[in-house]
Design a protein around this motif. Structure first.
Motif, mmCIF file in Angstrom:
data_model
loop_
_atom_site.group_PDB
_atom_site.id
_atom_site.type_symbol
_atom_site.label_atom_id
_atom_site.label_comp_id
_atom_site.label_asym_id
_atom_site.label_seq_id
_atom_site.Cartn_x
_atom_site.Cartn_y
_atom_site.Cartn_z
ATOM 1 N N ASP A 1 0.378 16.873 20.413
ATOM 2 C CA ASP A 1 -1.080 16.960 20.444
ATOM 3 C C ASP A 1 -1.650 16.104 21.566
ATOM 4 N N LEU A 2 -2.894 16.415 21.924
ATOM 5 C CA LEU A 2 -3.541 15.760 23.069
ATOM 6 C C LEU A 2 -4.623 14.801 22.575
ATOM 7 N N CYS A 3 -4.654 14.501 21.284
ATOM 8 C CA CYS A 3 -5.791 13.769 20.698
ATOM 9 C C CYS A 3 -6.100 12.468 21.434
ATOM 10 N N PHE A 4 -5.061 11.693 21.712
ATOM 11 C CA PHE A 4 -5.274 10.373 22.313
ATOM 12 C C PHE A 4 -5.913 10.502 23.711
ATOM 13 N N SER A 5 -5.288 11.266 24.587
ATOM 14 C CA SER A 5 -5.808 11.406 25.959
ATOM 15 C C SER A 5 -7.165 12.107 25.963
ATOM 16 N N PHE A 6 -7.296 13.114 25.122
ATOM 17 C CA PHE A 6 -8.554 13.869 25.060
ATOM 18 C C PHE A 6 -9.698 12.959 24.609
ATOM 19 N N THR A 7 -9.403 12.050 23.690
ATOM 20 C CA THR A 7 -10.420 11.104 23.227
ATOM 21 C C THR A 7 -10.888 10.223 24.382
ATOM 22 N N GLY A 8 -9.943 9.760 25.196
ATOM 23 C CA GLY A 8 -10.319 8.923 26.334
ATOM 24 C C GLY A 8 -11.142 9.702 27.346
ATOM 25 N N LEU A 9 -10.643 10.882 27.716
ATOM 26 C CA LEU A 9 -11.332 11.655 28.752
ATOM 27 C C LEU A 9 -12.742 12.042 28.327
ATOM 28 N N THR A 10 -12.878 12.514 27.090
ATOM 29 C CA THR A 10 -14.175 13.075 26.695
ATOM 30 C C THR A 10 -15.252 12.000 26.553
ATOM 31 N N ARG A 11 -14.869 10.726 26.421
ATOM 32 C CA ARG A 11 -15.870 9.659 26.453
ATOM 33 C C ARG A 11 -16.577 9.615 27.806
ATOM 34 N N ARG A 12 -15.855 10.032 28.829
ATOM 35 C CA ARG A 12 -16.433 10.007 30.180
ATOM 36 C C ARG A 12 -17.456 11.131 30.371
ATOM 37 N N GLY A 13 -17.549 12.008 29.411
ATOM 38 C CA GLY A 13 -18.514 13.107 29.454
ATOM 39 C C GLY A 13 -19.816 12.686 28.811
ATOM 40 N N GLY A 14 -20.480 11.696 29.429
ATOM 41 C CA GLY A 14 -21.796 11.290 28.937
ATOM 42 C C GLY A 14 -21.836 9.936 28.259
ATOM 43 N N ASP A 15 -20.697 9.256 28.160
ATOM 44 C CA ASP A 15 -20.686 7.930 27.525
ATOM 45 C C ASP A 15 -20.203 6.907 28.569
ATOM 46 N N THR A 16 -18.893 6.780 28.769
ATOM 47 C CA THR A 16 -18.391 5.859 29.792
ATOM 48 C C THR A 16 -18.386 6.473 31.195
ATOM 49 N N GLY A 17 -18.738 7.733 31.310
ATOM 50 C CA GLY A 17 -18.779 8.399 32.615
ATOM 51 C C GLY A 17 -19.897 9.427 32.624
ATOM 52 N N PRO A 18 -20.246 9.935 33.829
ATOM 53 C CA PRO A 18 -21.428 10.785 33.984
ATOM 54 C C PRO A 18 -21.158 12.293 33.878
ATOM 55 N N HIS A 19 -19.967 12.676 33.440
ATOM 56 C CA HIS A 19 -19.555 14.085 33.502
ATOM 57 C C HIS A 19 -20.061 14.837 32.279
ATOM 58 N N PHE B 1 9.571 4.453 23.449
ATOM 59 C CA PHE B 1 8.115 4.550 23.523
ATOM 60 C C PHE B 1 7.476 3.223 23.153
ATOM 61 N N GLY B 2 6.285 2.999 23.682
ATOM 62 C CA GLY B 2 5.556 1.786 23.324
ATOM 63 C C GLY B 2 4.135 2.141 22.945
ATOM 64 N N PRO B 3 3.306 1.134 22.813
ATOM 65 C CA PRO B 3 1.899 1.373 22.511
ATOM 66 C C PRO B 3 1.119 1.610 23.816
ATOM 67 N N ALA B 4 -0.065 2.169 23.678
ATOM 68 C CA ALA B 4 -0.946 2.330 24.832
ATOM 69 C C ALA B 4 -2.380 2.193 24.364
ATOM 70 N N ARG B 5 -3.214 1.676 25.266
ATOM 71 C CA ARG B 5 -4.608 1.425 24.918
ATOM 72 C C ARG B 5 -5.507 2.216 25.876
ATOM 73 N N LEU B 6 -6.455 2.937 25.313
ATOM 74 C CA LEU B 6 -7.386 3.699 26.148
ATOM 75 C C LEU B 6 -8.320 2.763 26.900
ATOM 76 N N LYS B 7 -8.711 3.212 28.106
ATOM 77 C CA LYS B 7 -9.669 2.470 28.907
ATOM 78 C C LYS B 7 -11.094 2.705 28.400
ATOM 79 N N ASP B 8 -11.351 3.909 27.870
ATOM 80 C CA ASP B 8 -12.731 4.326 27.591
ATOM 81 C C ASP B 8 -13.119 4.264 26.116
ATOM 82 N N ALA B 9 -12.196 3.872 25.270
ATOM 83 C CA ALA B 9 -12.518 3.809 23.840
ATOM 84 C C ALA B 9 -11.612 2.763 23.226
ATOM 85 N N ASP B 10 -12.060 2.207 22.158
ATOM 86 C CA ASP B 10 -11.292 1.141 21.516
ATOM 87 C C ASP B 10 -10.209 1.774 20.646
ATOM 88 N N VAL B 11 -9.249 2.385 21.304
ATOM 89 C CA VAL B 11 -8.201 3.117 20.587
ATOM 90 C C VAL B 11 -6.845 2.711 21.156
#
Lengths: 268, 268
Positions: B14-32, B197-207
């Motif tokens: 699934d793409l949930c993690f990356s999609f969550t980060g990207l979609t924040r940039r659509g009007g929240d952390t970014g202007p898209h 595998f390890g952990p990863a932290r999104l830049k655009d959301a507290d996830v």
């Protein structure tokens, strides 16, 4: 087999009520649990939702039921597989671009062993329905023109549909986002709602809507289905061989052609 | 402009993690905020979600963030309009059928005034991106063959991309559900996650996600973006003119061609 639902309206209208009724038949009040899909036009664009599972238990179908997506033309399908495996590629409606427009197709019935004449459009999945859709598009592209009048276009679509209906049961919904072409060989019914609006009750769910509260006096909204969705309204049944071309909620043209006498499903 | 995200994996992921980060940039952390879309392949089928509004405040995007849709190839786009109005028809990714496969295309950049050579595929909307997609498909159909090897295919795609890049900024994601072709003129980066595998932290959301808990030892999952999505991982930057052909999470072929020296966006 499967069930079909379409809407044609003169103003962007949501499909929540009808979609709620239909999708219950996908594994709850009906056996059509092998996938579901719906396409909503917005201007020239179209957005679709497809899943290869049962609509009655789908979280995404639930969102579409409750989140009003407004459209002047929508096409929906729930599937009970006969030809073709259960997978996303076999889930209607199918969409292709022709003449810079997205054409959307959903079919109820079976055309055993049907193969599209080789041409530009090719099926991705392995259903007879997608074969027919590609065949239809290849023929439209070869014989028709983007500048054809609505009359010329529907003449062509009727002729093609008549041919497909000779090969098997062919209940059809087809749209380019502007018009909605419908063809019946065994079962189809429509209802046109306009002022004065009243309430309606779904057959498959304990839901009543008061269209009076949801519409304006100028709204014209037609719903076309293989099986009526409400219990307290008068649905107009299509005859075998009947076609209707809808636009902005109204029938622009219609007629009846000869089709073989396929067994018609019992109605309750 | 806009931002791109793609995934190539050797197992449905699934793409949930990356999609969550990207979609924040659509009007929240970014202007898209001018539309978003995502396409998920399942076998030969593809299902897409498109909206012409901001992803950060979309109920449907929220469902896609939290409802795991498993796929080996996915392509996602968030839009900040430059060419073409804000409407569904202009919302990437665009999808067309070629050789019985659904081809999916998303583009970052601008090719001012670009018009597709007349051919079979025509744009529905009015973006330069969709013009390029149709041009690319028309040329693939004219010059290529469905039986082309992966090598022949990528050669053709590189040549075409090189030509488009001469006309403007051309950061590209393209897939037929089997392979994923990526081309960079100004910005693109990738990460391949595999055991351990390890952990990863999104830049655009507290996830934070712990991939160890979500994967098996054999999983290989690559994510390709125009801007890295996590803060604590090492992303491999593409050079200008670099292309990579991905399949099942791995780079099958890659190379670098000459492209004009477009201004590269600042990175933080």
């Amino acid at each position: 087999m499967c069930e079909l639902l379409a809407m044609s309206a003169n103003t962007p209208t949501d499909l929540c009520f009808s979609f709620t009724g239909l999708t219950r038949r996908g594994g709850d009040t009906g056996p059509h649990r092998d996938g579901w899909g719906v396409a909503f036009y917005e201007g020239k664009g179209v957005r679709a939702f497809h899943e290869s599972g049962a609509s009655a238990s789908s979280r995404i179908a639930e969102v579409v039921q409750t989140h009003p997506i407004k459209s002047e033309v929508a096409i929906c399908h729930i599937r009970q597989a006969n030809v073709g495996s259960i997978c996303l590629a076999n889930t209607h409606p199918f969409i292709r671009e022709l003449w810079g427009q997205y054409w959307t197709f959903a079919h109820n019935g079976q055309l055993e062993g049907f193969r599209a004449e080789p041409g530009f459009y090719e099926p991705v999945g392995d259903t007879d329905s997608e074969q027919v859709f590609c065949d239809l598009l290849n023929r439209m592209r070869a014989q028709g023109q983007r500048s054809d009048s609505l009359e010329g276009l529907s003449e062509r679509l009727v002729k093609l549909s008549e041919g497909y209906a000779r090969r098997g049961v062919f209940n059809l919904l087809l749209s380019n986002g502007d018009w909605l072409f419908t063809f019946c060989t065994t079962k189809m019914a429509s209802i046109t709602r306009r002022a004065p609006f009243g309430p309606a009750r779904l057959k498959d769910a304990d839901v009543i809507v008061d269209f009076e509260a949801e519409t304006t006096a100028n709204d014209i909204v037609s719903v076309i289905v293989t099986e009526p969705l409400t219990t307290d309204e008068r649905w107009e049944l299509y005859q075998p061989g009947e076609w209707r071309l809808w636009r902005k909620g109204e029938v622009m043209a219609s007629g009846v052609v000869g089709v073989p006498d396929y067994p018609r499903p019992p109605t309750d």
